[in-house]
Design an enzyme around this catalytic site. Sequence first.
Site, PDB file in Angstrom:
ATOM      1  N   MET A 162      11.863  -7.664 -19.931  1.00  0.00           N
ATOM      2  CA  MET A 162      11.514  -8.910 -20.595  1.00  0.00           C
ATOM      3  C   MET A 162      12.811  -9.595 -21.010  1.00  0.00           C
ATOM      4  O   MET A 162      13.569  -9.067 -21.816  1.00  0.00           O
ATOM      5  CB  MET A 162      10.631  -8.605 -21.815  1.00  0.00           C
ATOM      6  CG  MET A 162      10.238  -9.802 -22.633  1.00  0.00           C
ATOM      7  SD  MET A 162       8.893  -9.428 -23.797  1.00  0.00           S
ATOM      8  CE  MET A 162       9.550  -8.058 -24.718  1.00  0.00           C
ATOM      9  N   ARG A 298       4.637  -5.139 -29.319  1.00  0.00           N
ATOM     10  CA  ARG A 298       4.678  -4.989 -30.774  1.00  0.00           C
ATOM     11  C   ARG A 298       3.815  -3.821 -31.239  1.00  0.00           C
ATOM     12  O   ARG A 298       4.203  -3.062 -32.129  1.00  0.00           O
ATOM     13  CB  ARG A 298       4.254  -6.296 -31.435  1.00  0.00           C
ATOM     14  CG  ARG A 298       5.344  -7.359 -31.341  1.00  0.00           C
ATOM     15  CD  ARG A 298       4.929  -8.714 -31.863  1.00  0.00           C
ATOM     16  NE  ARG A 298       6.095  -9.601 -31.871  1.00  0.00           N
ATOM     17  CZ  ARG A 298       6.073 -10.873 -32.238  1.00  0.00           C
ATOM     18  NH1 ARG A 298       4.926 -11.433 -32.601  1.00  0.00           N
ATOM     19  NH2 ARG A 298       7.173 -11.592 -32.224  1.00  0.00           N
ATOM     20  N   TYR A 439      13.672  -5.031 -33.088  1.00  0.00           N
ATOM     21  CA  TYR A 439      13.322  -5.629 -31.798  1.00  0.00           C
ATOM     22  C   TYR A 439      11.824  -5.905 -31.693  1.00  0.00           C
ATOM     23  O   TYR A 439      11.026  -5.376 -32.446  1.00  0.00           O
ATOM     24  CB  TYR A 439      13.870  -4.851 -30.620  1.00  0.00           C
ATOM     25  CG  TYR A 439      13.477  -3.409 -30.390  1.00  0.00           C
ATOM     26  CD1 TYR A 439      12.435  -2.781 -31.031  1.00  0.00           C
ATOM     27  CD2 TYR A 439      14.207  -2.666 -29.454  1.00  0.00           C
ATOM     28  CE1 TYR A 439      12.112  -1.466 -30.761  1.00  0.00           C
ATOM     29  CE2 TYR A 439      13.890  -1.347 -29.177  1.00  0.00           C
ATOM     30  CZ  TYR A 439      12.842  -0.751 -29.840  1.00  0.00           C
ATOM     31  OH  TYR A 439      12.531   0.546 -29.569  1.00  0.00           O
ATOM     32  N   GLU A 440      11.485  -6.779 -30.765  1.00  0.00           N
ATOM     33  CA  GLU A 440      10.126  -7.322 -30.610  1.00  0.00           C
ATOM     34  C   GLU A 440       9.659  -8.066 -31.856  1.00  0.00           C
ATOM     35  O   GLU A 440       8.468  -8.164 -32.129  1.00  0.00           O
ATOM     36  CB  GLU A 440       9.118  -6.216 -30.253  1.00  0.00           C
ATOM     37  CG  GLU A 440       9.450  -5.441 -29.008  1.00  0.00           C
ATOM     38  CD  GLU A 440       9.583  -6.311 -27.774  1.00  0.00           C
ATOM     39  OE1 GLU A 440       9.059  -7.434 -27.769  1.00  0.00           O
ATOM     40  OE2 GLU A 440      10.234  -5.867 -26.816  1.00  0.00           O
ATOM     41  N   GLY A 441      10.599  -8.614 -32.598  1.00  0.00           N
ATOM     42  CA  GLY A 441      10.286  -9.386 -33.796  1.00  0.00           C
ATOM     43  C   GLY A 441      10.538  -8.568 -35.043  1.00  0.00           C
ATOM     44  O   GLY A 441       9.911  -7.530 -35.262  1.00  0.00           O
TER      45      GLY A 441
END
Length: 596
Positions: A162, A298, A439-441
Amino acid sequence: MTTYTAPVRDMLFAMNELAGLEDIYSLPGNEDVSADLVEAILDEAGKFAAEVLAPINAPGDRQGNTWRDGEVSTADGFKQAYEVFCDTGWNGMPSSTEFGGQGLPVTVSTAVLEMWKSANMSFSLCQMLTLGAVEAIAHHGSDELKSTYLPNMVSGKWTGTMNLTEPQAGSDLAAVRSKAEPRGDGSYALSGTKIFITWGEHDMAENIIHLVLARLPDAPPGVKGISLFVAPKFLVNADGSLGARNDLVCASIEHKMGIHASPTAVMVFGEKEGAIGYLVGEPNRGLEYMFTMMNHARLNVGLEGVAIAERAYQAALGYARERVQGRIIGDKSGATRPILHHPDVRRMLMDMKARTEATRALAYYVAGCMDRARSDADENVRKDNQSRLELLTPVVKGWCTETAQSVTWNGIQVHGGMGFIEETGACQHMRDARITTIYEGTTAIQANDLIGRKVAREGGHAMAALIEEMSVTRAQLEAHADSQLQKIGASFGKGILALREATDWLLANYERNPQAAAAGAVPFLKLAGTVAGAWLMARSTAIAIERMQGPDAGFYGAKLVTARYFVEHVLPEANSLRDAIVNGAESVLALPEELF
């Protein structure tokens, strides 16, 4: 250094009793899934995790990856382990049978994925990113893209990535500058630099399929002008064979605090004629499509929090059983005993165990919501579970990973001075856990999503439904004949009240005082996770009481004690979190900038 043993018994409890796996068996598409099959899968996965993945975890952490002239060599043993991993079918287990996967329920694959993450988090990230890319292409790609890429990605022959973040655009994807120019034949020439690309380059698979966010020449500004493209490392010929090397290269890999064996790449697209990419779906809808991948990621990162907490707990418990140090308070026998007998060591281990089991319960419960939202025949059931899934996704990601920080911290503390020494392995668990909140927000991004899209803008209806269901559990416990359950129910009621009051305050202040609401966003996320975790632990106690006289009395007795610990020691945090949300915003925002 201890190895890893999959906690299959607790996993089955969370799957069956809290996620409702028995009901999930009856959903369309799950006709061939049974309790015996699930237990067999978990047993085999546990063996693979313990015997293949766990032994290369610490060596991989020490060795890391090697970058040379755009090529990355993985740590010793990883390539061989990945080959066996794919040959035995583990890579495609969660994926649709349409593309060669096994199509098992999310609830089942969640337990197996936890094992990979506990045994070797760096290794597991390759599969996680690949499965996310598969989801994005499967939901939004053309039939041609699906047939070209998905079978080999599901099998693991090819892996996926990604590509969102750029040097000037971290979480603010509106600042993405990568370009996509039409080439006149239906493909596009991509150019730009992406950073923090997990498994962006490696030697374990013959091709790497990059999902890339970029802008078309006529794209509107901001996030509305981002499109999604597939850009393979090697172009794919019409017959499915690999063709020329695409114009994309790994410029370097990062030197990180943790997850050393997972190569984190800087990817450069289009240094020459442009990297050939293929549009996924419609133009300018890339961010929407990427969220298909990100939402799965997430939930899986939240599961990483569960997994690394479990690994840290097992390591600390193993050390505490063996290490003899000091006299045990109150023990006049003169016998030497391991530090497990010290009250404060027991306190730390109980805290690690209780928090880990609560996060597992929440992650598995949400996996069950995903299964029902996808497949239940009743539209209302699908709708209700989708609402619950959307509400709790940021909580799983944020709360489970934040919890892993305290659990791995305590893991080092149980080891004492040896915990600060890398050879024990406790350091690696803490280092690996740290990235999960980022990571991933980040936790703040999850928290702002929770208070904004999932609570305030939705009118609080999903949270109200959750609180109502929690209140039913509280009433059942308070009415129970067992005095322990009555006390747990009463304590749980205080947690519910804290969550209700904080939610009411948030709904009243989100629009009129958004900075105050945002100042309490992370405490609100932690509050939601703490109370939701307590709810599932409370539900566990009623089940445990009923089965204490059976053949598995020891397990259920432990469930009861662990749930009591959570309610007595962790749930009280709900009141302080409520106070920080309702009364604490002013002190967060009061200090002038020049006084920081």
